[in-house]
Design an enzyme around this catalytic site. Structure first.
Site, PDB file in Angstrom:
ATOM      1  N   ASN A 111      65.350   2.215 -37.457  1.00 20.36           N
ATOM      2  CA  ASN A 111      65.183   1.342 -36.450  1.00 20.36           C
ATOM      3  C   ASN A 111      66.446   0.485 -36.263  1.00 20.36           C
ATOM      4  O   ASN A 111      67.146   0.079 -37.177  1.00 20.36           O
ATOM      5  CB  ASN A 111      64.188   0.451 -36.834  1.00 20.36           C
ATOM      6  CG  ASN A 111      62.649   1.174 -37.011  1.00 20.36           C
ATOM      7  OD1 ASN A 111      62.555   2.209 -36.338  1.00 20.36           O
ATOM      8  ND2 ASN A 111      61.845   0.679 -37.784  1.00 20.36           N
ATOM      9  N   HIS A 127      70.933   4.027 -37.917  1.00 17.17           N
ATOM     10  CA  HIS A 127      71.438   4.202 -36.575  1.00 17.17           C
ATOM     11  C   HIS A 127      71.953   2.993 -35.942  1.00 17.17           C
ATOM     12  O   HIS A 127      71.572   2.744 -34.690  1.00 17.17           O
ATOM     13  CB  HIS A 127      70.186   4.614 -35.733  1.00 17.17           C
ATOM     14  CG  HIS A 127      69.496   6.020 -36.133  1.00 17.17           C
ATOM     15  ND1 HIS A 127      68.293   6.337 -35.682  1.00 17.17           N
ATOM     16  CD2 HIS A 127      70.059   7.111 -36.901  1.00 17.17           C
ATOM     17  CE1 HIS A 127      68.072   7.616 -36.122  1.00 17.17           C
ATOM     18  NE2 HIS A 127      69.342   8.013 -37.056  1.00 17.17           N
ATOM     19  N   CYS A 135      83.209  -3.527 -30.688  1.00 22.92           N
ATOM     20  CA  CYS A 135      84.206  -3.274 -29.469  1.00 22.92           C
ATOM     21  C   CYS A 135      84.737  -1.998 -29.465  1.00 22.92           C
ATOM     22  O   CYS A 135      84.822  -1.190 -30.411  1.00 22.92           O
ATOM     23  CB  CYS A 135      85.704  -4.271 -30.377  1.00 22.92           C
ATOM     24  SG  CYS A 135      87.140  -4.136 -29.386  1.00 22.92           S
ATOM     25  N   CYS A 138      88.884  -2.441 -31.173  1.00 27.63           N
ATOM     26  CA  CYS A 138      89.033  -2.683 -32.733  1.00 27.63           C
ATOM     27  C   CYS A 138      87.667  -2.545 -33.495  1.00 27.63           C
ATOM     28  O   CYS A 138      87.828  -2.764 -34.783  1.00 27.63           O
ATOM     29  CB  CYS A 138      89.667  -4.183 -32.756  1.00 27.63           C
ATOM     30  SG  CYS A 138      88.351  -5.359 -32.395  1.00 27.63           S
ATOM     31  N   ASN A 220      51.470   7.580 -41.567  1.00 23.77           N
ATOM     32  CA  ASN A 220      51.564   7.539 -40.036  1.00 23.77           C
ATOM     33  C   ASN A 220      50.197   7.836 -39.491  1.00 23.77           C
ATOM     34  O   ASN A 220      49.476   8.779 -40.105  1.00 23.77           O
ATOM     35  CB  ASN A 220      52.504   8.872 -39.923  1.00 23.77           C
ATOM     36  CG  ASN A 220      53.049   8.794 -38.274  1.00 23.77           C
ATOM     37  OD1 ASN A 220      52.197   8.705 -37.480  1.00 23.77           O
ATOM     38  ND2 ASN A 220      54.234   9.259 -38.131  1.00 23.77           N
ATOM     39  N   GLU A 222      49.609   9.610 -37.135  1.00 23.85           N
ATOM     40  CA  GLU A 222      49.547  10.957 -36.521  1.00 23.85           C
ATOM     41  C   GLU A 222      50.446  11.998 -37.741  1.00 23.85           C
ATOM     42  O   GLU A 222      51.080  11.450 -38.312  1.00 23.85           O
ATOM     43  CB  GLU A 222      50.281  11.147 -35.201  1.00 23.85           C
ATOM     44  CG  GLU A 222      49.512  10.346 -33.782  1.00 23.85           C
ATOM     45  CD  GLU A 222      50.603  10.139 -32.747  1.00 23.85           C
ATOM     46  OE1 GLU A 222      50.458   9.216 -32.127  1.00 23.85           O
ATOM     47  OE2 GLU A 222      51.254  11.036 -32.699  1.00 23.85           O
ATOM     48  N   ALA A 238      51.017   1.405 -40.254  1.00 25.13           N
ATOM     49  CA  ALA A 238      51.980   0.715 -41.249  1.00 25.13           C
ATOM     50  C   ALA A 238      51.214  -0.469 -41.563  1.00 25.13           C
ATOM     51  O   ALA A 238      51.145  -0.737 -42.773  1.00 25.13           O
ATOM     52  CB  ALA A 238      53.414   0.358 -40.718  1.00 25.13           C
TER      53      ALA A 238
HETATM   54  N1  APR Z   1      52.276   2.507 -37.700  1.00 23.74           N
HETATM   55  C1  APR Z   1      52.753   3.354 -38.333  1.00 23.74           C
HETATM   56  N2  APR Z   1      53.262   4.605 -37.495  1.00 23.74           N
HETATM   57  C2  APR Z   1      52.999   4.555 -36.339  1.00 23.74           C
HETATM   58  C3  APR Z   1      52.567   3.482 -35.514  1.00 23.74           C
HETATM   59  C4  APR Z   1      52.022   2.427 -36.407  1.00 23.74           C
HETATM   60  N3  APR Z   1      51.537   1.317 -35.806  1.00 23.74           N
HETATM   61  N4  APR Z   1      52.439   3.776 -34.130  1.00 23.74           N
HETATM   62  C5  APR Z   1      52.799   5.010 -34.161  1.00 23.74           C
HETATM   63  N5  APR Z   1      53.455   5.368 -35.261  1.00 23.74           N
HETATM   64  C6  APR Z   1      54.166   6.641 -35.415  1.00 23.74           C
HETATM   65  C7  APR Z   1      53.942   7.764 -34.491  1.00 23.74           C
HETATM   66  O1  APR Z   1      52.853   8.596 -34.991  1.00 23.74           O
HETATM   67  C8  APR Z   1      55.211   8.494 -34.693  1.00 23.74           C
HETATM   68  O2  APR Z   1      55.058   9.532 -35.554  1.00 23.74           O
HETATM   69  O3  APR Z   1      55.289   6.356 -35.518  1.00 23.74           O
HETATM   70  C9  APR Z   1      56.248   7.470 -35.037  1.00 23.74           C
HETATM   71  C10 APR Z   1      57.529   6.935 -34.180  1.00 23.74           C
HETATM   72  O4  APR Z   1      58.039   8.068 -33.895  1.00 23.74           O
HETATM   73  P1  APR Z   1      59.364   8.220 -32.813  1.00 23.74           P
HETATM   74  O5  APR Z   1      58.821   7.036 -31.825  1.00 23.74           O
HETATM   75  O6  APR Z   1      59.860   9.226 -32.525  1.00 23.74           O
HETATM   76  O7  APR Z   1      60.439   6.926 -33.665  1.00 23.74           O
HETATM   77  P2  APR Z   1      61.321   7.490 -34.914  1.00 23.74           P
HETATM   78  O8  APR Z   1      60.786   8.900 -35.731  1.00 23.74           O
HETATM   79  O9  APR Z   1      61.818   6.343 -35.409  1.00 23.74           O
HETATM   80  O10 APR Z   1      62.552   8.012 -33.869  1.00 23.74           O
HETATM   81  C11 APR Z   1      63.814   8.438 -34.657  1.00 23.74           C
HETATM   82  O11 APR Z   1      65.007   8.864 -32.482  1.00 23.74           O
HETATM   83  O12 APR Z   1      65.191   8.127 -30.340  1.00 23.74           O
HETATM   84  C12 APR Z   1      65.810   8.098 -31.673  1.00 23.74           C
HETATM   85  O13 APR Z   1      67.468   6.951 -32.498  1.00 23.74           O
HETATM   86  C13 APR Z   1      66.014   6.810 -32.147  1.00 23.74           C
HETATM   87  O14 APR Z   1      65.768   5.945 -34.475  1.00 23.74           O
HETATM   88  C14 APR Z   1      65.207   6.726 -33.562  1.00 23.74           C
HETATM   89  C15 APR Z   1      64.814   8.180 -33.837  1.00 23.74           C
END
Ligand code: APR
Length: 255
Positions: A111, A127, A135, A138, A220, A222, A238
């Site tokens: 994040n 990330h 910048c 620099c 998660n 999902e 979470a």
């Molecule tokens: N609590 C926990 N998990 C959750 C919740 C919640 N309330 N709501 C959604 N999720 C889960 C979703 O099921 C999904 O698996 O969080 C995950 C979010 O996945 P992404 O949106 O793909 O986020 P992330 O895995 O952090 O993406 C990785 O992709 O776009 C790039 O650089 C960006 O850091 C990011 C990277």
């Protein structure tokens, strides 16, 4: 208490080396949209306005920025302002408390919203972050403030500054990545929360921990490509899953 939760709590209570990999789901309860899954930024949505139908490739790559820096900065300023006005949620605080009590606890995040830091924790940002610009000449990091002008310019050398985030196709910050690798390679317990597990190399940290013999916990709502690796999967958000998992409220099974 569900059996998986009891086992996961016991593993965490016994561990002196814990590594956490956080994704956008951790900040969902703070009002920060995820990228994939329900309501995600990269999902087509009839409610989206300025960036409707835009894809990550048109907003989060060096090519997109070269092509239209103003559009890219407008998107990042919108995300910066959302994050700046958001608050850390109980899941962020639960992770900060975990780090405070475990001998070695690395909080690695994908994040860029800065919320885990605001909850009080030392965070490895794979990330980058929305809170600063970088910048283009620099590489000075300049803190951003609400309402900043687009594009921001470097306060040190005057050149144009870019968002201080890692775009698709760019390398992760080397020192941060190496520290994250070491943390997951040596972890006794690895906790993966709120990530779809589809973006590399971040997702590989879970496998690295598992290969090293770590007890792997996924939180998660999902299923993800990492779920099959997990020793315990908590199908919960979470804010629902972390406080009971990390809290001291329930005694360990032999407690
Ligand atoms: N609590 C926990 N998990 C959750 C919740 C919640 N309330 N709501 C959604 N999720 C889960 C979703 O099921 C999904 O698996 O969080 C995950 C979010 O996945 P992404 O949106 O793909 O986020 P992330 O895995 O952090 O993406 C990785 O992709 O776009 C790039 O650089 C960006 O850091 C990011 C990277």
């Amino acid at each position: 208490m569900p059996s998986g939760l009891t086992e996961a709590k016991a593993a965490l209570l016994a561990a002196s080396r814990v590594a956490v990999l956080a994704g956008a789901g951790l900040s969902a309860a703070s009002g920060i949209p995820t990228f994939r899954g329900q309501g995600g930024l990269w999902r087509p949505s009839e409610t989206r306005t300025l960036f409707e139908g835009l894809r990550p490739e048109s907003l989060a790559t060096p090519e997109a920025y070269r092509r239209d820096p103003e559009l890219v900065w407008t998107w990042y300023r919108q995300r910066f302002e959302l994050a700046a006005q958001a608050e850390p949620n109980p899941a962020h605080y639960a992770l900060a408390e975990l780090q405070a009590r475990v001998a070695e606890c690395s909080l690695v995040t994908q994040n860029v919203d800065g919320l885990q830091q605001r909850a009080g924790a030392r965070v490895l940002e794979l990330h980058g972050n929305l809170t600063h610009s970088r910048c283009e000449c620099c590489e000075h990091l300049g803190p951003l403030a609400l309402g900043f002008a687009i594009p921001p310019y470097c306060s040190r050398c005057g050149h144009r500054a870019r968002p201080n985030v890692v775009w698709f196709g760019e390398l992760l910050p080397q020192a941060v990545w190496e520290e994250a690798l070491a943390a997951f390679a040596q972890a006794e317990v690895a906790l993966v929360v709120g990530t779809s597990g589809v973006v590399e190399p971040a997702a590989s940290l879970a496998r690295l921990a598992k290969d090293g013999g770590a007890f792997l916990i996924e939180v998660n709502p999902e299923a993800t490509p990492l779920s099959h690796l997990a020793d315990v999967t908590l199908r919960a958000s979470a804010v629902e899953g972390l406080p009971p998992l990390l809290g001291k409220g329930h005694a360990a099974p032999n407690g």
